[in-house]
Enzyme design. Sequence first.
Site, mmCIF file in Angstrom:
data_model
loop_
_atom_site.group_PDB
_atom_site.id
_atom_site.type_symbol
_atom_site.label_atom_id
_atom_site.label_comp_id
_atom_site.label_asym_id
_atom_site.label_seq_id
_atom_site.Cartn_x
_atom_site.Cartn_y
_atom_site.Cartn_z
ATOM 1 N N ASP A 6 0.863 -1.181 0.000
ATOM 2 C CA ASP A 6 0.000 0.000 0.000
ATOM 3 C C ASP A 6 0.901 1.234 0.000
ATOM 4 O OD1 ASP A 6 -1.954 1.935 0.362
ATOM 5 O OD2 ASP A 6 -2.111 1.582 2.520
ATOM 6 N N ASN A 9 1.058 8.615 0.315
ATOM 7 C CA ASN A 9 1.862 9.823 0.136
ATOM 8 C C ASN A 9 2.952 9.965 1.193
ATOM 9 O OD1 ASN A 9 0.529 11.331 -2.138
ATOM 10 N ND2 ASN A 9 -1.248 11.053 -0.809
ATOM 11 N N ASN A 11 3.872 7.094 3.660
ATOM 12 C CA ASN A 11 4.544 5.816 3.885
ATOM 13 C C ASN A 11 4.093 4.774 2.878
ATOM 14 O OD1 ASN A 11 6.040 6.381 6.398
ATOM 15 N ND2 ASN A 11 4.021 6.605 7.309
ATOM 16 N N ILE A 12 4.954 3.776 2.676
ATOM 17 C CA ILE A 12 4.595 2.581 1.919
ATOM 18 C C ILE A 12 4.558 1.426 2.910
ATOM 19 C CG2 ILE A 12 5.183 1.024 0.022
ATOM 20 C CD1 ILE A 12 6.731 3.275 -1.269
ATOM 21 N N ASP A 110 -6.485 3.666 -2.856
ATOM 22 C CA ASP A 110 -6.633 3.328 -1.443
ATOM 23 C C ASP A 110 -8.075 3.470 -0.981
ATOM 24 O OD1 ASP A 110 -6.441 6.073 -1.887
ATOM 25 O OD2 ASP A 110 -5.507 6.495 0.051
ATOM 26 N N ARG A 111 -8.799 4.443 -1.524
ATOM 27 C CA ARG A 111 -10.184 4.668 -1.125
ATOM 28 C C ARG A 111 -11.080 3.532 -1.621
ATOM 29 N NH1 ARG A 111 -11.398 10.741 -2.801
ATOM 30 N NH2 ARG A 111 -13.118 10.538 -1.311
#
Length: 256
Positions: A6, A9, A11-12, A110-111
């Site tokens: 995931d 903006n 963190n990954i 992500d949404r």
Amino acid sequence: MLLAIDAGNTNIVFALHDEDKIIHKWRISSADSRTADEYMVWLSQLLNFENLDASDITGAIIATVVPQTLFPLQLLCRRYFNCTALVVGEDDVNLNVNVKLPNPAEVGADRLVNAVAAHKRYGGAMVIIDFGTATTFDVIDEDGDYYGGVIAPGVNLSVEALSMAAAKLPRVAVEKPAKVIGDSTISAIQSGIFYGYLSMIEGMVERIRAEFNGPMKVLATGGLATLFNEASDVIELVDQELTTYGLFEIYWANQK
């Protein structure tokens, strides 16, 4: 094992799934210039700590809102895990979600992943509040279809902007102050941030419910979800693993 990635903006998040559960979860700061090899140097050390190897990963799925990270993450999966990652948002990946907007491509990956997970895990019409870099309110109907949403600046983003724009105002930790009326600069800022966002959350949920014109659950996720949940009755559910489980559900649904 399945590797779910995931890319946000800030963190990954890398999560490993095995036997329908998350067994490990790691995060690294987002950086546009990071290469597949750099990701692997970092990730291989974490795998070694858990007595795991790259060969243990047999599949991968990626959701990203930072387009520059997509190619190196795909290359990471091909080069080191010998698999082609599913990418949320690509035409061949079915989310089983109808996006009821004029331009569905505008909705962040992500949404949509959160919408999939929320409907699968809890069911019914729902407002999903995600406390991330932005604070988002996403609305799904009783069928799990994406109805629309709201995007506001994130809590930490507002704190940072305030300290950068006002020379005499310090950057403060986001926490619930003892009272609304601050008796110092720090407590006044904390009150403005905490109670200001709390009022926004409660007011926005009330407006969404009135416009939707039907009963709705309210689910929160993201780093500050628990803090705001403890201060308000409007949030009914908190699920910190919502996005990760959504990626898991999407991957296995597409394998079927």
